[in-house]
Design a protein around this motif. Structure first.
Motif, mmCIF file in Angstrom:
data_model
loop_
_atom_site.group_PDB
_atom_site.id
_atom_site.type_symbol
_atom_site.label_atom_id
_atom_site.label_comp_id
_atom_site.label_asym_id
_atom_site.label_seq_id
_atom_site.Cartn_x
_atom_site.Cartn_y
_atom_site.Cartn_z
ATOM 1 N N TYR A 171 1.055 -1.237 -0.035
ATOM 2 C CA TYR A 171 0.056 0.172 0.062
ATOM 3 C C TYR A 171 0.842 1.247 -0.035
ATOM 4 N N ASP A 172 1.957 1.081 0.801
ATOM 5 C CA ASP A 172 2.910 2.295 0.807
ATOM 6 C C ASP A 172 3.526 2.516 -0.427
ATOM 7 N N TRP A 173 3.879 1.552 -1.293
ATOM 8 C CA TRP A 173 4.549 1.382 -2.565
ATOM 9 C C TRP A 173 3.337 2.036 -3.426
ATOM 10 N N MET A 174 2.229 1.653 -3.417
ATOM 11 C CA MET A 174 1.164 2.250 -4.370
ATOM 12 C C MET A 174 1.068 3.805 -4.157
ATOM 13 N N LEU A 175 1.099 4.222 -2.911
ATOM 14 C CA LEU A 175 0.818 5.485 -2.399
ATOM 15 C C LEU A 175 1.816 6.380 -3.138
ATOM 16 N N LEU A 176 3.388 5.671 -2.784
ATOM 17 C CA LEU A 176 4.437 6.487 -2.963
ATOM 18 C C LEU A 176 4.650 6.625 -4.584
ATOM 19 N N ASN A 177 3.975 6.031 -5.396
ATOM 20 C CA ASN A 177 3.983 5.987 -6.925
ATOM 21 C C ASN A 177 2.661 6.376 -7.604
ATOM 22 N N LYS A 178 1.983 7.061 -6.979
ATOM 23 C CA LYS A 178 0.670 7.777 -7.248
ATOM 24 C C LYS A 178 0.890 8.825 -8.166
ATOM 25 N N GLY A 179 1.990 9.800 -7.851
ATOM 26 C CA GLY A 179 2.396 10.726 -9.020
ATOM 27 C C GLY A 179 1.313 11.650 -9.202
ATOM 28 N N ASP A 180 0.977 11.902 -10.315
ATOM 29 C CA ASP A 180 0.046 13.057 -10.837
ATOM 30 C C ASP A 180 -1.087 12.312 -11.285
ATOM 31 N N PHE A 181 -1.100 10.970 -11.280
ATOM 32 C CA PHE A 181 -2.547 10.349 -11.531
ATOM 33 C C PHE A 181 -3.805 10.736 -10.885
ATOM 34 N N ASP A 182 -4.870 10.893 -11.575
ATOM 35 C CA ASP A 182 -6.089 11.284 -10.715
ATOM 36 C C ASP A 182 -6.573 10.085 -10.400
ATOM 37 N N VAL A 183 -6.258 9.524 -9.155
ATOM 38 C CA VAL A 183 -6.732 8.357 -8.592
ATOM 39 C C VAL A 183 -7.194 8.467 -7.116
ATOM 40 N N CYS A 184 -7.912 7.484 -6.718
ATOM 41 C CA CYS A 184 -8.093 7.300 -5.024
ATOM 42 C C CYS A 184 -7.352 5.778 -4.925
ATOM 43 N N ILE A 185 -6.462 5.710 -3.736
ATOM 44 C CA ILE A 185 -6.001 4.432 -3.562
ATOM 45 C C ILE A 185 -6.459 4.260 -2.228
ATOM 46 N N ASN A 186 -7.202 3.055 -2.111
ATOM 47 C CA ASN A 186 -7.823 2.951 -0.798
ATOM 48 C C ASN A 186 -7.675 1.484 -0.165
ATOM 49 N N ASN A 187 -6.976 1.212 0.783
ATOM 50 C CA ASN A 187 -6.657 0.082 1.405
ATOM 51 C C ASN A 187 -7.820 -0.494 2.096
ATOM 52 N N ILE A 188 -8.584 -1.429 1.588
ATOM 53 C CA ILE A 188 -10.056 -1.817 2.150
ATOM 54 C C ILE A 188 -9.935 -3.357 2.694
ATOM 55 N N SER A 189 -8.685 -3.701 2.995
ATOM 56 C CA SER A 189 -8.536 -5.071 3.655
ATOM 57 C C SER A 189 -9.354 -5.263 4.830
ATOM 58 N N SER A 190 -9.451 -4.488 5.580
ATOM 59 C CA SER A 190 -10.151 -4.726 7.001
ATOM 60 C C SER A 190 -11.568 -4.667 6.963
ATOM 61 N N GLU A 191 -12.188 -4.294 5.654
ATOM 62 C CA GLU A 191 -13.622 -4.219 5.393
ATOM 63 C C GLU A 191 -14.274 -5.544 4.732
ATOM 64 N N ILE A 192 -13.092 -6.464 4.001
ATOM 65 C CA ILE A 192 -13.584 -7.448 3.442
ATOM 66 C C ILE A 192 -12.972 -8.849 3.719
ATOM 67 N N SER A 193 -13.676 -9.905 3.928
ATOM 68 C CA SER A 193 -13.327 -11.115 4.161
ATOM 69 C C SER A 193 -13.408 -12.135 2.827
#
Length: 368
Positions: free
Chosen positions: A123-145
């Motif tokens: 998740y940290d890697w994904m955020l680090l490489n967000k750059g100028d992309f118009d995206v929302c990056i959400n870690n939803i691991s705790s919400e899904i089984s």
């Protein structure tokens, strides 16, 4: 141990007298009735796994497709809606951040399913490489089984619990809002065993209902609750990689034999330059399959030797429950990677002979 996490199904595992171990920061069932019993059930009938420890990251926004395309080695642009893609994420030097499944809902919504041990790092890697992309990056691991129903009778069992025609879900595709036991789920025809099967995602509050419902319905079909022990032997026989074994920060996809999932003709992705260079210069080491000639079970981390010189290491090894022989995967110097090459494996205090064989230990039974 107080920081060890538990899945929603922890109490269900305890009720079944599961043997629990810590894995990737989670208390998980390693076996219930026994590794071989559960392994054979998946190969011949069906097994049900709790895989709620896996991570899920949602990527949404106008640039979702372009962002995912930059992040992964495979080609996300070829995905249709409701299709799943296996890929890797690499560092700039070609080492592997993780392997993952990419679920495309549409060009502005993706779900990335990642390994439990790597959730925070990924998740940290994904955020680090967000750059100028118009995206929302959400870690939803705790919400899904998530549970995985695997084996030749998986569809027959699951079909009895839903009105949705499961034949419509092709291999590496998924469907949303499927009702299983009257609970809405995401169901994909994917898995980690080499067998046909499904991975089923739902909300935490509904997973126990799904789990118990499948177990009850599957009893007449020989379904067994299955633990991490046979999950490892099953994926190993099917030559599916495990992070920390066949793939890691220090191993590239090309060395791991995963070049098919690295599209070097893509415009760009993180690690492309290093991998292009490695391919053009030629590999210095390679992942191989091997079979023991002498007695002994090879284990992860054992040295591979020619005379007294180390030429590699075992990534995974077992007495295969299906093949009834001692086999393994090893990362070895390229000079010793050809079929038929012999080397020694350091097993405890002695060396035992082994020979290189095809990594296709087991013929996968996917439903195409």
């Amino acid at each position: 141990m107080e920081n060890v996490k538990k899945t929603i199904l922890y109490d269900a595992h305890i009720k079944q007298n599961a043997k629990m171990i810590e894995f990737a920061g989670w208390m998980m069932p390693v076996e219930y009735e026994g590794l071989t019993i559960e392994h054979d059930a998946v190969r011949n009938n069906a097994g049900l796994f709790d895989v709620s420890h896996m991570g899920e990251v949602e990527v949404t926004g106008p640039d979702a497709l372009n962002y995912v395309q930059r992040l992964i080695t495979n080609d996300a642009e070829k995905l249709e809606d409701n299709q799943v893609l296996y890929s890797l994420m690499c560092y700039s030097d070609g080492g592997i951040v993780d392997d993952l499944l990419v679920y495309r809902f549409n060009k502005e919504k993706f779900l990335l399913v990642i390994n439990a041990a790597n959730i925070e790092k990924d998740y940290d890697w994904m955020l680090l490489n967000k750059g100028d992309f118009d995206v929302c990056i959400n870690n939803i691991s705790s919400e899904i089984s998530e549970v995985a129903l695997q084996g030749p009778k998986a569809q027959e069992i699951l079909q009895r619990l839903t009105n949705y025609n499961l034949d419509e879900i092709k291999f590496f595709y998924f469907a949303e809002d499927i009702e299983i036991c009257k609970v809405k789920c995401i169901v994909s025809r994917t898995g980690y065993t080499g067998e046909d099967g499904f991975e089923i995602y739902t909300s935490n509050e509904n997973i126990e209902k799904i789990y118990n419902c499948i177990l009850d319905e599957g009893k007449a079909f020989g379904l067994k609750a299955a633990g991490l022990g046979c999950r490892d032997t099953l994926r190993f026989e099917a030559c599916l990689p495990l992070y920390g074994n066949e793939i890691s920060r220090d191993i590239t996809p090309l060395e791991a034999g995963l070049g098919y999932f690295v599209k070097l003709d893509k415009k760009d992705f993180i690690g492309k330059e290093a991998l292009v260079k490695q391919k053009s210069e030629g590999l210095k080491r390679k992942l191989v399959g091997f079979e023991m000639i002498d007695k002994g079970i090879p284990r992860h981390g054992y040295d591979v030797l020619i005379d007294d010189r180390k030429i590699g290491f075992v990534t995974t090894g077992y007495l295969s429950p299906t093949l009834k022989k001692c086999i393994g995967l090893a990362m070895v110097d390229i000079d010793y990677s050809n079929i038929g090459c012999e080397f020694n494996v350091a097993i405890r205090n002695k060396t035992s002979r082994a020979k290189v064989i095809s990594k296709k230990f087991y013929e996968k039974k996917y439903k195409k």
